[in-house]
Design an enzyme around this catalytic site. Structure first.
Site, PDB file in Angstrom:
ATOM      1  N   ARG A   4       0.806  -1.229   0.000  1.00  0.00           N
ATOM      2  CA  ARG A   4       0.000   0.000   0.000  1.00  0.00           C
ATOM      3  C   ARG A   4       0.836   1.275   0.000  1.00  0.00           C
ATOM      4  O   ARG A   4       0.286   2.364  -0.110  1.00  0.00           O
ATOM      5  CB  ARG A   4      -0.946  -0.008   1.212  1.00  0.00           C
ATOM      6  CG  ARG A   4      -2.237  -0.821   1.041  1.00  0.00           C
ATOM      7  CD  ARG A   4      -3.261  -0.111   0.144  1.00  0.00           C
ATOM      8  NE  ARG A   4      -3.273   1.322   0.397  1.00  0.00           N
ATOM      9  CZ  ARG A   4      -3.903   1.913   1.398  1.00  0.00           C
ATOM     10  NH1 ARG A   4      -4.624   1.200   2.202  1.00  0.00           N
ATOM     11  NH2 ARG A   4      -3.835   3.209   1.567  1.00  0.00           N
ATOM     12  N   ASP A  47     -14.049  -1.357   0.491  1.00  0.00           N
ATOM     13  CA  ASP A  47     -14.531  -0.604   1.647  1.00  0.00           C
ATOM     14  C   ASP A  47     -16.012  -0.318   1.442  1.00  0.00           C
ATOM     15  O   ASP A  47     -16.490  -0.284   0.307  1.00  0.00           O
ATOM     16  CB  ASP A  47     -13.762   0.705   1.832  1.00  0.00           C
ATOM     17  CG  ASP A  47     -14.035   1.306   3.218  1.00  0.00           C
ATOM     18  OD1 ASP A  47     -13.368   0.898   4.179  1.00  0.00           O
ATOM     19  OD2 ASP A  47     -14.938   2.149   3.334  1.00  0.00           O
TER      20      ASP A  47
HETATM   21  C1  CP3 Z   1     -17.384   0.993   9.155  1.00  0.00           C
HETATM   22  C2  CP3 Z   1     -16.600   0.365   8.024  1.00  0.00           C
HETATM   23  C3  CP3 Z   1     -15.730   1.044   7.126  1.00  0.00           C
HETATM   24  N1  CP3 Z   1     -15.239   0.103   6.251  1.00  0.00           N
HETATM   25  C4  CP3 Z   1     -15.737  -1.140   6.554  1.00  0.00           C
HETATM   26  C5  CP3 Z   1     -16.628  -0.976   7.633  1.00  0.00           C
HETATM   27  C6  CP3 Z   1     -17.452  -2.086   8.229  1.00  0.00           C
HETATM   28  C7  CP3 Z   1     -16.599  -2.932   9.099  1.00  0.00           C
HETATM   29  C8  CP3 Z   1     -16.344  -2.353  10.450  1.00  0.00           C
HETATM   30  O1  CP3 Z   1     -17.315  -2.122  11.166  1.00  0.00           O
HETATM   31  O2  CP3 Z   1     -15.170  -2.137  10.779  1.00  0.00           O
HETATM   32  C9  CP3 Z   1     -15.525  -2.407   5.858  1.00  0.00           C
HETATM   33  C10 CP3 Z   1     -14.184  -2.770   5.403  1.00  0.00           C
HETATM   34  N2  CP3 Z   1     -13.123  -1.950   5.149  1.00  0.00           N
HETATM   35  C11 CP3 Z   1     -12.062  -2.693   4.720  1.00  0.00           C
HETATM   36  C12 CP3 Z   1     -12.470  -4.040   4.649  1.00  0.00           C
HETATM   37  C13 CP3 Z   1     -11.544  -5.080   4.065  1.00  0.00           C
HETATM   38  C14 CP3 Z   1     -11.769  -6.473   4.091  1.00  0.00           C
HETATM   39  C15 CP3 Z   1     -11.330  -7.162   5.363  1.00  0.00           C
HETATM   40  O3  CP3 Z   1     -12.152  -7.290   6.298  1.00  0.00           O
HETATM   41  O4  CP3 Z   1     -10.187  -7.662   5.421  1.00  0.00           O
HETATM   42  C16 CP3 Z   1     -13.797  -4.102   5.095  1.00  0.00           C
HETATM   43  C17 CP3 Z   1     -14.684  -5.306   5.254  1.00  0.00           C
HETATM   44  C18 CP3 Z   1     -10.740  -2.195   4.353  1.00  0.00           C
HETATM   45  C19 CP3 Z   1     -10.244  -0.970   5.019  1.00  0.00           C
HETATM   46  N3  CP3 Z   1     -10.938   0.189   5.262  1.00  0.00           N
HETATM   47  C20 CP3 Z   1     -10.098   1.109   5.833  1.00  0.00           C
HETATM   48  C21 CP3 Z   1      -8.814   0.541   5.963  1.00  0.00           C
HETATM   49  C22 CP3 Z   1      -7.597   1.245   6.540  1.00  0.00           C
HETATM   50  C23 CP3 Z   1      -7.039   2.198   5.524  1.00  0.00           C
HETATM   51  C24 CP3 Z   1      -5.603   1.944   5.181  1.00  0.00           C
HETATM   52  O5  CP3 Z   1      -5.107   0.816   5.301  1.00  0.00           O
HETATM   53  O6  CP3 Z   1      -5.001   2.925   4.724  1.00  0.00           O
HETATM   54  C25 CP3 Z   1      -8.891  -0.760   5.432  1.00  0.00           C
HETATM   55  C26 CP3 Z   1      -7.777  -1.769   5.285  1.00  0.00           C
HETATM   56  C27 CP3 Z   1     -10.471   2.497   6.229  1.00  0.00           C
HETATM   57  C28 CP3 Z   1     -11.743   2.613   6.939  1.00  0.00           C
HETATM   58  N4  CP3 Z   1     -12.977   2.512   6.371  1.00  0.00           N
HETATM   59  C29 CP3 Z   1     -13.941   2.634   7.357  1.00  0.00           C
HETATM   60  C30 CP3 Z   1     -13.274   2.828   8.593  1.00  0.00           C
HETATM   61  C31 CP3 Z   1     -13.957   3.022   9.930  1.00  0.00           C
HETATM   62  C32 CP3 Z   1     -11.895   2.798   8.323  1.00  0.00           C
HETATM   63  C33 CP3 Z   1     -10.764   2.842   9.329  1.00  0.00           C
HETATM   64  C34 CP3 Z   1     -10.024   4.120   9.426  1.00  0.00           C
HETATM   65  C35 CP3 Z   1      -8.617   3.847   9.892  1.00  0.00           C
HETATM   66  O7  CP3 Z   1      -8.435   3.363  11.033  1.00  0.00           O
HETATM   67  O8  CP3 Z   1      -7.714   4.113   9.109  1.00  0.00           O
HETATM   68  C36 CP3 Z   1     -15.384   2.488   7.114  1.00  0.00           C
END
Ligand code: CP3
Length: 341
Positions: free
Chosen positions: A37, A73
């Site tokens: 990434r 996401d």
């Molecule tokens: C609420 C929600 C989101 N996204 C998602 C939800 C529902 C699941 C849950 O309740 O946690 C769903 C999600 N997001 C991501 C996945 C990947 C698949 C898996 O489970 O491995 C899944 C299933 C990747 C991601 N989605 C995100 C990341 C991190 C970003 C990064 O790696 O730069 C990943 C791997 C970003 C994201 N996107 C979202 C959040 C709250 C965040 C985290 C912010 C942070 O802490 O950086 C919204």
């Protein structure tokens, strides 16, 4: 694939061992993820089938989990439907211009399969690579998506979301209907491309009372889940802090209800009923304790899961970013050996 331990447990059929996968198993807990990434934005990585394929496979190779989950996401389809947003590291989705009025709602277009063709392409590549390991597709549920669109980002209190829900029910239902359409198309696209199950993430539904959930949210989630009844793949419905909503979340049309760590799985089954399986529910923070604590807690979850119609082992919410990935690998081995029939 229909014979995998994962799909069988979702259907409440007998299994050779309790299947296990982890929400957020792909992501920052893995050094190989952080490396791939580097310099690539989150949304961009979700739109590139080569990256989606590699990132989805990383935890499958490392941990020997029973299912893969598509790397994407929940905001990917609403970005594809015309909303200007970004996923900010450490914060989450941030919407440039939140939706607060009927005029704003026009910026959220209905979704077509063509808008998310990169997702179909990623699923096809992955199904080819995964062999016998099932792939889970997913989407955000209308309420959780609405909360990001209305608040403009993550929230603790959901004040603007609830202000619209209580203050302008007509606009609220119009927004959630549009989100149900988008979510339905997004999930159908993944099913048509070959996923073996789908999970609807209503992560923040626990902010609501049961009465409000039933009035303002359930009909829209039911339209999504009910609309997929003919697809023949298990439907998992998950939220956090949902103890009192578990029955309603099952009624919305789920085959499996995801349970967080607050509710023991056997108690969850009492609330959900005997016709649905459960998924969960080790506290993700337990993985920061010593191994003997992890083992004790995992054995407890497995014992409680034995008293349900079907159990898919998971965490009660996603893997936390600083988790030691070796703990997850060891946990998969433990679940498989302790539950072997
Ligand atoms: C609420 C929600 C989101 N996204 C998602 C939800 C529902 C699941 C849950 O309740 O946690 C769903 C999600 N997001 C991501 C996945 C990947 C698949 C898996 O489970 O491995 C899944 C299933 C990747 C991601 N989605 C995100 C990341 C991190 C970003 C990064 O790696 O730069 C990943 C791997 C970003 C994201 N996107 C979202 C959040 C709250 C965040 C985290 C912010 C942070 O802490 O950086 C919204």
């Amino acid at each position: 694939m229909n014979d995998s331990a994962f799909v069988r447990a979702c259907r409440g059929q007998d299994v050779p061992h309790t299947p296990v996968w982890f929400m957020r198993q792909a992501g920052r807990s893995l050094p190989e993820y952080r490396k791939i990434r580097e310099g690539v934005g989150m949304l961009e990585s979700c739109r590139r089938p080569d990256l989606v394929t590699e990132i989805t496979l990383q935890p499958v190779r490392r941990h020997n989990v029973d299912a893969a989950i598509l790397f994407s996401d929940i905001v990917v389809p609403i970005a594809a439907a015309g909303i200007d947003l970004d996923i900010v590291a450490g914060t989450g989705p941030v919407v440039a211009e939140p939706i607060r009025t009927a005029g704003d709602l026009e910026r959220l277009r209905p979704l077509t399969a063509d808008d998310v063709s990169f997702v179909a392409e990623s699923v096809r590549l992955l199904v080819g690579e995964l062999g016998a390991t099932p792939l889970i597709g997913f989407a955000g549920a209308p309420f959780t998506l609405a909360s990001y669109l209305i608040e403009g980002g993550p929230s603790r209190t959901y004040t603007k979301t609830k202000a619209m829900m209580y203050g302008d029910p007509q606009l609220w239902h119009a927004l959630l209907s549009r989100l149900a359409q988008i979510t339905s198309v997004f999930l159908r696209t993944q099913i048509d491309a070959g996923v073996s199950a789908v999970q609807l993430f209503d992560s923040w539904a626990g902010a609501l009372s049961e009465a409000d959930y039933r009035e303002f949210v359930l009909p829209h989630s039911a339209r999504v889940l009910g609309g997929l009844a003919d697809a023949g793949v298990p439907r998992i419905h998950f939220g956090v802090g949902t103890s009192i909503l578990l029955g309603a979340m099952g009624e919305a049309g789920a085959d499996v209800v995801g349970v967080d760590w607050r509710t023991p799985l056997d108690q969850a089954t009492t609330l959900i009923g005997p016709e649905r399986s459960v998924q969960g529910n080790l506290d993700p923070a337990v993985l920061f304790a010593t191994w003997d604590v992890v083992e004790r807690e995992a054995r407890r979850v497995l014992a409680e899961g034995r008293r349900t119609p079907g159990h898919v082992f998971n965490l009660g919410h996603g893997v936390l970013p600083d988790t030691n990935p070796d703990m997850l690998t060891r946990l998969v081995e433990l679940v498989h050996s302790v539950s072997a029939r």
